[in-house]
Design a protein around this motif. Structure first.
Motif, PDB file in Angstrom:
ATOM      1  N   PRO A 264       0.830  -1.209   0.000  1.00 32.74           N
ATOM      2  CA  PRO A 264       0.000   0.000   0.000  1.00 32.74           C
ATOM      3  C   PRO A 264       0.863   1.258   0.000  1.00 32.74           C
ATOM      4  O   PRO A 264       1.988   1.260   0.491  1.00 32.74           O
ATOM      5  N   ALA A 265       0.321   2.335  -0.571  1.00 34.34           N
ATOM      6  CA  ALA A 265       1.048   3.604  -0.596  1.00 34.34           C
ATOM      7  C   ALA A 265       1.310   4.121   0.811  1.00 34.34           C
ATOM      8  O   ALA A 265       2.283   4.840   1.049  1.00 34.34           O
ATOM      9  N   SER A 266       0.460   3.727   1.753  1.00 32.17           N
ATOM     10  CA  SER A 266       0.634   4.174   3.138  1.00 32.17           C
ATOM     11  C   SER A 266       1.878   3.582   3.792  1.00 32.17           C
ATOM     12  O   SER A 266       2.254   3.995   4.889  1.00 32.17           O
ATOM     13  N   ALA A 267       2.528   2.609   3.136  1.00 29.07           N
ATOM     14  CA  ALA A 267       3.737   2.011   3.711  1.00 29.07           C
ATOM     15  C   ALA A 267       4.850   3.038   3.850  1.00 29.07           C
ATOM     16  O   ALA A 267       5.746   2.876   4.684  1.00 29.07           O
ATOM     17  N   ASP A 319      -8.934  -3.973   5.527  1.00 32.10           N
ATOM     18  CA  ASP A 319      -9.427  -2.698   5.979  1.00 32.10           C
ATOM     19  C   ASP A 319     -10.942  -2.762   6.111  1.00 32.10           C
ATOM     20  O   ASP A 319     -11.601  -3.654   5.632  1.00 32.10           O
ATOM     21  N   GLU A 320     -11.507  -1.743   6.762  1.00 35.72           N
ATOM     22  CA  GLU A 320     -12.943  -1.669   6.858  1.00 35.72           C
ATOM     23  C   GLU A 320     -13.555  -1.474   5.478  1.00 35.72           C
ATOM     24  O   GLU A 320     -14.557  -2.084   5.132  1.00 35.72           O
ATOM     25  N   ASP A 321     -12.965  -0.609   4.678  1.00 33.10           N
ATOM     26  CA  ASP A 321     -13.504  -0.376   3.344  1.00 33.10           C
ATOM     27  C   ASP A 321     -12.984  -1.378   2.328  1.00 33.10           C
ATOM     28  O   ASP A 321     -13.455  -1.444   1.199  1.00 33.10           O
ATOM     29  N   GLY A 322     -11.972  -2.195   2.690  1.00 31.02           N
ATOM     30  CA  GLY A 322     -11.459  -3.232   1.805  1.00 31.02           C
ATOM     31  C   GLY A 322     -10.644  -2.706   0.651  1.00 31.02           C
ATOM     32  O   GLY A 322     -10.325  -3.456  -0.267  1.00 31.02           O
ATOM     33  N   LYS A 323     -10.296  -1.445   0.665  1.00 28.86           N
ATOM     34  CA  LYS A 323      -9.540  -0.879  -0.452  1.00 28.86           C
ATOM     35  C   LYS A 323      -8.386  -0.064   0.082  1.00 28.86           C
ATOM     36  O   LYS A 323      -8.550   0.742   0.997  1.00 28.86           O
ATOM     37  N   MET A 324      -7.208  -0.226  -0.541  1.00 27.01           N
ATOM     38  CA  MET A 324      -6.042   0.585  -0.226  1.00 27.01           C
ATOM     39  C   MET A 324      -5.333   0.905  -1.524  1.00 27.01           C
ATOM     40  O   MET A 324      -5.196   0.051  -2.392  1.00 27.01           O
ATOM     41  N   ARG A 325      -4.903   2.125  -1.637  1.00 33.66           N
ATOM     42  CA  ARG A 325      -4.231   2.554  -2.853  1.00 33.66           C
ATOM     43  C   ARG A 325      -2.859   1.910  -2.917  1.00 33.66           C
ATOM     44  O   ARG A 325      -2.069   2.012  -1.987  1.00 33.66           O
ATOM     45  N   PRO A 326      -2.511   1.223  -4.024  1.00 32.06           N
ATOM     46  CA  PRO A 326      -1.198   0.564  -4.115  1.00 32.06           C
ATOM     47  C   PRO A 326      -0.087   1.588  -4.296  1.00 32.06           C
ATOM     48  O   PRO A 326      -0.296   2.695  -4.817  1.00 32.06           O
ATOM     49  N   LEU A 327       1.107   1.198  -3.901  1.00 29.72           N
ATOM     50  CA  LEU A 327       2.280   2.043  -4.071  1.00 29.72           C
ATOM     51  C   LEU A 327       2.658   2.093  -5.546  1.00 29.72           C
ATOM     52  O   LEU A 327       2.699   1.072  -6.226  1.00 29.72           O
ATOM     53  N   VAL A 328       2.925   3.299  -6.046  1.00 32.40           N
ATOM     54  CA  VAL A 328       3.344   3.494  -7.432  1.00 32.40           C
ATOM     55  C   VAL A 328       4.756   4.071  -7.439  1.00 32.40           C
ATOM     56  O   VAL A 328       5.031   5.066  -6.763  1.00 32.40           O
ATOM     57  N   LEU A 329       5.654   3.426  -8.171  1.00 31.27           N
ATOM     58  CA  LEU A 329       7.029   3.893  -8.303  1.00 31.27           C
ATOM     59  C   LEU A 329       7.253   4.384  -9.728  1.00 31.27           C
ATOM     60  O   LEU A 329       6.654   3.875 -10.677  1.00 31.27           O
ATOM     61  N   LYS A 330       8.117   5.346  -9.874  1.00 35.19           N
ATOM     62  CA  LYS A 330       8.485   5.843 -11.196  1.00 35.19           C
ATOM     63  C   LYS A 330       9.988   6.050 -11.250  1.00 35.19           C
ATOM     64  O   LYS A 330      10.645   6.213 -10.210  1.00 35.19           O
ATOM     65  N   ASN A 331      10.541   6.033 -12.445  1.00 29.80           N
ATOM     66  CA  ASN A 331      11.980   6.248 -12.554  1.00 29.80           C
ATOM     67  C   ASN A 331      12.304   7.726 -12.381  1.00 29.80           C
ATOM     68  O   ASN A 331      11.562   8.609 -12.842  1.00 29.80           O
ATOM     69  N   LYS A 332      13.390   7.985 -11.714  1.00 31.64           N
ATOM     70  CA  LYS A 332      13.839   9.363 -11.511  1.00 31.64           C
ATOM     71  C   LYS A 332      14.359   9.901 -12.842  1.00 31.64           C
ATOM     72  O   LYS A 332      15.259   9.306 -13.446  1.00 31.64           O
ATOM     73  N   PRO A 333      13.820  11.022 -13.322  1.00 34.16           N
ATOM     74  CA  PRO A 333      14.246  11.513 -14.639  1.00 34.16           C
ATOM     75  C   PRO A 333      15.698  11.983 -14.628  1.00 34.16           C
ATOM     76  O   PRO A 333      16.108  12.724 -13.721  1.00 34.16           O
ATOM     77  N   PRO A 334      16.502  11.548 -15.586  1.00 35.35           N
ATOM     78  CA  PRO A 334      17.904  12.003 -15.643  1.00 35.35           C
ATOM     79  C   PRO A 334      17.990  13.446 -16.163  1.00 35.35           C
ATOM     80  O   PRO A 334      17.033  13.968 -16.749  1.00 35.35           O
TER      81      PRO A 334
END
Length: 425
Positions: A264-267, A319-334
């Motif tokens: 989860p993004a909350s991590a 969770d109570e609502d059963g939904k958590m936003r997943p963690l999204v990673l992106k590459n650091k722009p050079p």
């Protein structure tokens, strides 16, 4: 009596135990049953002098040993302690911390636990083009040249590439030689689409998290007959890696995004955690360890059987609502370097050869409640490099990862960079 002497005596006791159990199996061979040997072996272990040590003394022994043997190859003595008996294994579970807090990879289960919060865990990947294999090693020294790096590595994982008509697949195993889905050391795979722009990471173990997990993949019937009953048959989509279309490289360097369904993004928030982490050593000795082999130039000792991850997951609490936003990673722009006339990233000396495969991953900031604004910059956790990968020599690449990724997840993401991308470059 030194701690190393104690460990040596314990190892000798285990050796005599193995010989004794072998004799028992020979005597019971004509009966066609192996239960007697297992029962007698367990009896010998539980009745040995090492199993009856006072808990206070046992805690002190393992605690001091764990603190003194902080790195491989000497850390194998900690593994030896966990292989003595149930009481020693339980004590090791209490003392040996996860990589998230200790920054150390001790047991095979550590490969599916999040990396260190304090700093990156430094690894490297060796590619073998002739066999289409990739081997992940733990760096035992950060100050070594690329030509000698493999002699100073601790083997962790391996992968084998297989090209199909419409996709490419990488099978990931804990065995350096037997890289097959029919092996008991098979722990997951990476599969790409035809263009090499989209990759899906599959795990044999369903992650216990309230984040949305796509349904498990389907296994063909003809293949399922070849799989050992001990091999987990699940194939769970835990992450997706996407490369943006960039025909002929007109948009500059590669751009990639990783959606971590099992994290989860909350991590990354203060006090956040990765749910559903595997526990340490819950199975009997025969099924809990197997050797994560050292480079042959360093070590030829202890063999212990691999953790079966499908049996060591924690409880699933939604969770109570059963939904958590997943963690999204992106590459650091050079950034573009005018003098060198090339795109550059600061790898802090860990990458020495320019390559289109080199990348750094950071958390992608997304609009949400309490999201950072231009007047309120993103917190430090959002700016930290979670995974970096780059070339240091011919067929040699470094891989440095940290919390919340595990070694298995980081290795799978890096494998996606090796694959041919017809529409990205």
């Amino acid at each position: 009596m030194s701690f190393r002497s104690i460990v040596r005596d314990v190892r000798d006791s285990l050796g005599s135990l193995s010989r004794r159990s072998f004799d028992v199996r020979l005597s019971g061979h004509h009966r066609g049953k192996s239960q007697c040997s297992v029962h007698d072996q367990t009896l010998v272990i539980q009745n040995s002098c090492w199993a009856s040590l006072p808990p206070e003394l046992l805690y002190d022994i393992i605690k001091r040993l764990e603190e003194s043997e902080s790195s491989w190859p000497s850390r194998k003595h900690v593994v030896a302690c966990a292989a003595v008996c149930q009481s020693w294994r339980t004590m090791c579970k209490e003392i040996v911390k996860n990589p998230e807090f200790s920054g150390k990879l001790t047991f095979p289960v550590s490969l599916k636990q999040p990396g260190s919060r304090d700093g990156p865990i430094q690894c490297f990947i060796k590619r073998d083009k002739s066999n289409l294999t990739y081997h992940l090693f733990l760096c035992l020294s950060p100050f070594i040249i690329a030509a000698l790096i493999v002699e100073y590595g601790k083997f962790l994982l391996s992968a084998k590439r297989t090209r199909r008509t419409t996709y490419t697949e990488y099978v990931i195993s804990m065995d350096a030689d037997n890289i097959s889905r029919s092996s008991s050391t098979y722990i997951g795979k990476l599969r790409s689409n035809f263009l090499g722009t989209k990759f899906i990471i599959y795990d044999t173990q369903p992650p216990c998290t309230s984040a949305h997990i796509p349904p498990p993949g389907r296994t063909s019937r003809r293949f399922s007959k070849k799989v050992s009953p001990k091999v987990p048959s699940g194939s769970y989509n835990i992450a997706q890696v996407t490369y943006e279309l960039n025909v002929l490289g007109t948009r500059g360097p590669r751009r990639m995004h990783c959606i971590m369904h099992s994290i989860p993004a909350s991590a990354l928030d203060a006090g956040g955690t990765v749910p559903g982490q595997p526990e340490l050593l819950p199975r009997p000795l025969e099924d809990s360890f197997r050797s994560i082999t050292f480079s042959k130039s360093l070590d030829h000792s202890i063999e212990f059987s691999s953790s079966r991850f499908s049996d060591i997951g924690g409880s699933c609490n939604d969770d109570e609502d059963g939904k958590m936003r997943p963690l999204v990673l992106k590459n650091k722009p050079p950034r573009w370097h005018e003098q060198l006339q090339c795109w550059c990233l600061n790898f802090r000396g860990r990458v020495t050869v320019a390559s289109v495969k080199n990348f750094q991953l950071i958390a992608a900031t997304q609009p949400a409640a309490g999201a950072p604004t231009p007047s309120q910059p993103a917190p430090p956790e959002q700016d930290k490099i979670i995974l970096q990968f780059g070339k240091v020599g011919k067929d040699m690449f470094t891989m440095d990862y940290r919390y919340p990724l595990s070694a298995f997840q980081a290795f799978a993401i890096c494998l996606s960079s090796f694959d041919t991308k017809l529409a990205c470059e």
